[in-house]
Enzyme design. Sequence first.
Site, PDB file in Angstrom:
ATOM      1  N   GLU A  53       1.351   5.057  26.956  1.00 51.74           N
ATOM      2  CA  GLU A  53       1.646   5.209  28.376  1.00 51.74           C
ATOM      3  C   GLU A  53       1.819   6.682  28.762  1.00 51.74           C
ATOM      4  OE1 GLU A  53       4.022   1.525  26.954  1.00 51.74           O
ATOM      5  OE2 GLU A  53       3.155   3.353  26.110  1.00 51.74           O
ATOM      6  N   CYS A  87       9.073   4.770  27.031  1.00 50.71           N
ATOM      7  CA  CYS A  87       7.880   4.741  27.874  1.00 50.71           C
ATOM      8  C   CYS A  87       8.168   4.108  29.226  1.00 50.71           C
ATOM      9  CB  CYS A  87       6.760   3.984  27.169  1.00 50.71           C
ATOM     10  SG  CYS A  87       6.149   4.828  25.705  1.00 50.71           S
ATOM     11  N   TRP A 178     -20.856  -4.200 -11.757  1.00 46.94           N
ATOM     12  CA  TRP A 178     -20.342  -4.183 -10.388  1.00 46.94           C
ATOM     13  C   TRP A 178     -20.936  -5.356  -9.624  1.00 46.94           C
ATOM     14  CZ3 TRP A 178     -16.570  -0.951  -8.796  1.00 46.94           C
ATOM     15  CH2 TRP A 178     -16.269  -0.942  -7.423  1.00 46.94           C
ATOM     16  N   THR A 204      -5.448  -4.597 -14.234  1.00 47.58           N
ATOM     17  CA  THR A 204      -6.564  -3.940 -13.563  1.00 47.58           C
ATOM     18  C   THR A 204      -6.445  -2.426 -13.662  1.00 47.58           C
ATOM     19  OG1 THR A 204      -6.732  -5.796 -12.018  1.00 47.58           O
ATOM     20  CG2 THR A 204      -7.839  -3.770 -11.385  1.00 47.58           C
TER      21      THR A 204
END
Length: 345
Positions: A53, A87, A178, A204
């Site tokens: 705003e 605001c 991949w 991982t």
Amino acid sequence: MQADELYMQRALQLAETAIGYTSPNPMVGCVIVHQGKIIGEGFHRCYGQAHAEVNAIASVPDKSLLPQSKLYVTLEPCAHYGKTPPCADAIINARIPNVVIATQDTNTKVSGKGISKLVQAGVNVKVGILEQQARWQNRRFFTFHQQQRPYIILKWAQTTDGYMDINAPDTVDRQSYWITNGALKYKVHSWRAEESAIFCGANTLINDNPRLDVRYVHGKQPIRLTYLHQPIDSSLHFFDGSRPSWVFAPAQCKTLPNVNTFTVNPATWISDMLNILHQQSVLSVIIEGGASVLHAFLQTGIWDEIRVLIGNKCFGKGLAAPELPLLPHHEEWADKDKILYYYHD
């Protein structure tokens, strides 16, 4: 679309341009209209900077038009002092008589207070224009405040025959296996840039040594997260100190540059971690594996989105991907690969 919807649609477009940069604040866009013409636009560009705003009001060249204008904003204007002034006060001080709001804020610091302040100042307020779209755009923000946890996205890649990895010795070149194409690699990095943090399990980290970054796109780097039940090699990319890494573990880990450790109970590590992330104002997390972590989140039912990338490959055997007992909401194709999107009810 009616005029109000058209202008609100523009405000939503503006808000979306800051995705990934406003957390833990919401994305907000704002448009100011005078006699059917947009005379000012703004959006919340980055956390800690001016709100939508304020930026929209500042962009209006002729401020004398504001008392005869209408302001459109995608979220209820704030009425409290945070990193910036309220605001609602900026709108009142600009003497804008009409305000259209897509949806009310559910943050207890704001909820209803901004609207009330505007109404008490004599502003004509209308709420609910494109509300569903606005709430979806800020689904991370609403989940964070309503469920007291980050928004959770589960993501993995799998072959057409349902495997997410090969069974192979350490000597195998894993890059040759991949699963998805290069276009989806860029897609995944753009997803990472949209979230506050990225989580990867210990297995991982050890097997793939991922960077967990957004190096293929321009965007904000997410905080790296992991859960460790025992010490692992600190020479991995995760511990390189290039940006914040957070470790959740049953006990404190050794001190490393730019690595924070949080103690969690091994039996309840997911809920403990999510509570800590909420306390640390982490708005969203994308979970990128591995299989045991994905299964753990699926078993708890704590997830909001699932994105499954299906590569045009078959492994024949290997590590099976999770099986989902539900239909995807929609799918998206990238050459011969595709993405399935699931949303939690």
